[in-house]
Design an enzyme around this catalytic site. Structure first.
Site, PDB file in Angstrom:
ATOM      1  CB  ALA A  21      -0.754  -0.096   1.024  1.00 12.17           C
ATOM      2  CB  VAL A  22       3.507   1.676   1.170  1.00 14.62           C
ATOM      3  CG1 VAL A  22       4.919   3.099   1.523  1.00 14.62           C
ATOM      4  CG2 VAL A  22       4.121   1.916   3.013  1.00 14.62           C
ATOM      5  N   PRO A  42       7.293  -9.184  -5.815  1.00 17.91           N
ATOM      6  CG  PRO A  42       7.638 -10.458  -4.257  1.00 17.91           C
ATOM      7  CD  PRO A  42       8.093  -9.332  -4.406  1.00 17.91           C
ATOM      8  CG  ASP A 195     -17.284  45.812 -10.443  1.00 16.38           C
ATOM      9  OD1 ASP A 195     -16.662  47.302 -10.963  1.00 16.38           O
ATOM     10  OD2 ASP A 195     -17.716  44.855 -10.358  1.00 16.38           O
ATOM     11  CE  LYS A 218     -18.939  48.916 -15.895  1.00 24.88           C
ATOM     12  NZ  LYS A 218     -18.810  47.176 -15.438  1.00 24.88           N
ATOM     13  CG  ASP A 251     -21.347  33.985 -10.432  1.00 25.98           C
ATOM     14  OD1 ASP A 251     -19.995  32.804  -9.854  1.00 25.98           O
ATOM     15  OD2 ASP A 251     -20.857  34.394 -11.772  1.00 25.98           O
TER      16      ASP A 251
HETATM   17  N1  SAH Z   1     -22.917  40.261 -10.722  1.00 29.11           N
HETATM   18  C1  SAH Z   1     -23.202  40.174  -8.999  1.00 29.11           C
HETATM   19  C2  SAH Z   1     -25.009  41.436 -10.045  1.00 29.11           C
HETATM   20  C3  SAH Z   1     -24.276  43.132 -10.231  1.00 29.11           C
HETATM   21  S1  SAH Z   1     -25.518  43.732 -10.888  1.00 29.11           S
HETATM   22  C4  SAH Z   1     -23.732  39.334  -8.806  1.00 29.11           C
HETATM   23  O1  SAH Z   1     -24.073  38.302  -9.090  1.00 29.11           O
HETATM   24  O2  SAH Z   1     -24.426  39.507  -7.885  1.00 29.11           O
HETATM   25  C5  SAH Z   1     -25.592  44.894  -9.325  1.00 29.11           C
HETATM   26  C6  SAH Z   1     -26.635  44.552  -9.002  1.00 29.11           C
HETATM   27  O3  SAH Z   1     -26.349  43.499  -7.922  1.00 29.11           O
HETATM   28  C7  SAH Z   1     -27.687  45.609  -8.321  1.00 29.11           C
HETATM   29  O4  SAH Z   1     -28.468  46.869  -8.398  1.00 29.11           O
HETATM   30  C8  SAH Z   1     -27.968  44.991  -7.040  1.00 29.11           C
HETATM   31  O5  SAH Z   1     -29.391  44.776  -7.268  1.00 29.11           O
HETATM   32  C9  SAH Z   1     -27.630  43.798  -6.637  1.00 29.11           C
HETATM   33  N2  SAH Z   1     -26.752  43.643  -5.458  1.00 29.11           N
HETATM   34  C10 SAH Z   1     -25.464  43.809  -4.946  1.00 29.11           C
HETATM   35  N3  SAH Z   1     -24.756  43.285  -4.271  1.00 29.11           N
HETATM   36  C11 SAH Z   1     -26.357  43.517  -3.493  1.00 29.11           C
HETATM   37  C12 SAH Z   1     -26.035  44.245  -2.100  1.00 29.11           C
HETATM   38  N4  SAH Z   1     -25.582  43.581  -0.833  1.00 29.11           N
HETATM   39  N5  SAH Z   1     -28.035  44.457  -1.741  1.00 29.11           N
HETATM   40  C13 SAH Z   1     -28.760  44.059  -2.605  1.00 29.11           C
HETATM   41  N6  SAH Z   1     -28.630  43.889  -4.115  1.00 29.11           N
HETATM   42  C14 SAH Z   1     -27.045  44.221  -4.346  1.00 29.11           C
END
Ligand code: SAH
Length: 411
Positions: A21-22, A42, A195, A218, A251
């Site tokens: 096993a080792v 063997p 962001d 943004k 995400d």
């Molecule tokens: N990629 C991001 C979404 C980006 S769009 C994700 O998967 O979460 C940005 C939008 O996400 C905002 O306008 C709002 O509707 C939502 N959002 C992001 N963070 C938030 C928070 N802490 N509370 C409420 N809405 C949030």
């Protein structure tokens, strides 16, 4: 005394004596390194036999002979008999072949280490006194945890390596909702393009002051740095050999324009990867105790960008009792969405919820209905960032125990 060397075994002849096993365990490691392994024994333990078969590893059935050493760079002796292992180690010594004596670790010229790979860093642990694999493994694991979470100074100090871009999801806000992979990549980054949303503040405050942080945040209605400019920035930095983390809220591939950034990298031939994260579409309702699906209540989710046109599929999902509609970026468009839904004949008592600033100390949840939504939004001064939930899961009493059960559980 020992000197730890990092040995490249790819394509090199490694002989494993013994079929137990080792041997199986070590075979896996040597195979992963691309070594040209062979086995002399063997007979074989089932695990070793399975590997020998799966990887077409040359196996000479029999006991060890001096001629087996021919061509080997490294020998691993694990026959299960200490005297035999020692004899193999002694022969290796005379032939100047490095030997790991698994049966009797102190007497080989080489030793396995407890190793952890994290990104492009490898840490190996051994002890200079006796053989104590569990101790080495414990130390290795502790270092491995820190590496994985980016708690060690991982940034490359020397320029010139290849650049790359990682599109990293930061999750909905709190740093402890980021993945360990995200934390590690941030610790390794030379440039972070961030962001406004997401866990930027807490995490970015703690990073190495030499890391360049570019804020391209943004805000709804205003776009301080246009998307093309962001694409250009990440590609340029990576092309200059830097490791770029594009840190985003939620995400990267859910209304994060991560797809476009990936396209820009691929078009420029820049290595690029994506790290997923909890999206606000799911994690923000969750923070308010709203499950976006719930057995018997909602069996589908429709996630939509409120700034876009109100499509038939959105109207149909709002009309369907078994669907939860989640609107992101919907604060400004709320009135239009509500009017369109009512005109479409959707019941005015369809439950709705606004969750503002989810997962932050400012989080606020407002329960309402389609018919009252616009009025309630105006009354509370609904503000970005907010997630709007439409569907039965938004009912305030969804997860509450039924009144008769409250009595029962108190009794
Ligand atoms: N990629 C991001 C979404 C980006 S769009 C994700 O998967 O979460 C940005 C939008 O996400 C905002 O306008 C709002 O509707 C939502 N959002 C992001 N963070 C938030 C928070 N802490 N509370 C409420 N809405 C949030």
């Amino acid at each position: 005394m020992t000197l730890m060397l990092s040995v490249a075994l790819t394509g090199r002849d490694v002989l494993l004596v013994g079929g137990g096993a080792v041997t199986a365990r070590r075979l896996r490691r040597f195979l992963a390194e691309g070594a040209r392994v062979r086995v002399v024994a063997p007979d074989l333990h089932p695990e070793t036999a399975a590997l020998v078969e799966a990887h077409a590893i040359p196996w000479r059935r029999g006991t060890f002979r001096g001629s087996d050493l021919r061509g080997a760079w490294l020998v691993h002796a694990a026959t299960g008999r200490q005297r035999v292992d020692r004899d193999i180690a002694a022969r290796c010594e005379r032939r100047r072949v490095l030997c790991i004596n698994a049966g009797d670790g102190g007497h080989g010229s080489a030793r396995m280490t407890a190793q952890v790979d994290s990104g492009d860093i490898t840490v190996a642990v051994t002890s200079t006194v006796g053989v104590d694999p569990r101790r080495s493994a414990t130390v290795r694991d502790a270092i491995g945890d820190q590496l994985a979470e980016g708690r060690l100074p991982l940034r490359r100090q020397r320029e010139g390596g290849p650049g790359r871009v990682d599109l990293v999801g930061g999750g909905p806000g709190p740093a402890d909702l980021m993945t360990v992979r995200a934390r590690r990549l941030i610790a390794e980054a030379d440039v972070i393009v961030a962001d406004r949303l997401g866990p930027t503040i807490e995490v970015l405050q703690a990073i190495d002051p030499h890391v360049q942080v570019i804020d391209v945040g943004k805000r709804p209605g205003s776009h301080p740095v246009p998307q093309e400019e962001i694409n250009r920035l990440i590609v340029e930095h990576a092309a200059a050999g830097r490791r770029v983390v594009r840190l985003k809220g939620g995400d990267p591939f859910v209304f994060g324009r991560g797809g476009e950034e990936m396209q820009a990298c691929l078009a420029a031939g820049i290595p690029v990867d994506v790290v997923p994260a909890p999206s606000s579409a799911i994690a923000v309702p969750q923070a308010a105790g709203i499950p976006v699906t719930h057995r018997g209540t909602a069996s589908a989710i429709h996630v939509v960008n409120g700034q876009g046109p109100i499509t038939t599929s959105t109207l149909e999902s709002m009309a369907d009792d078994s669907v939860t509609t989640v609107v992101l970026m919907g604060v400004a468009a709320l009135g239009g969405i509500v009017d369109a839904a009512l005109r479409h004949g959707i019941a005015a008592d369809r439950p709705m919820a606004f969750v503002e600033s989810g997962h932050t100390p400012q989080q606020r949840t407002t329960r309402t209905t389609l018919g009252r939504a616009s009025e309630d939004a105006a009354a509370i001064g609904l503000r970005n960032p907010a997630v709007i939930v439409i569907g039965d899961v938004a009912r305030a009493d969804l997860l509450m125990p039924a009144p008769e059960r409250i009595g029962a559980s108190l009794a």
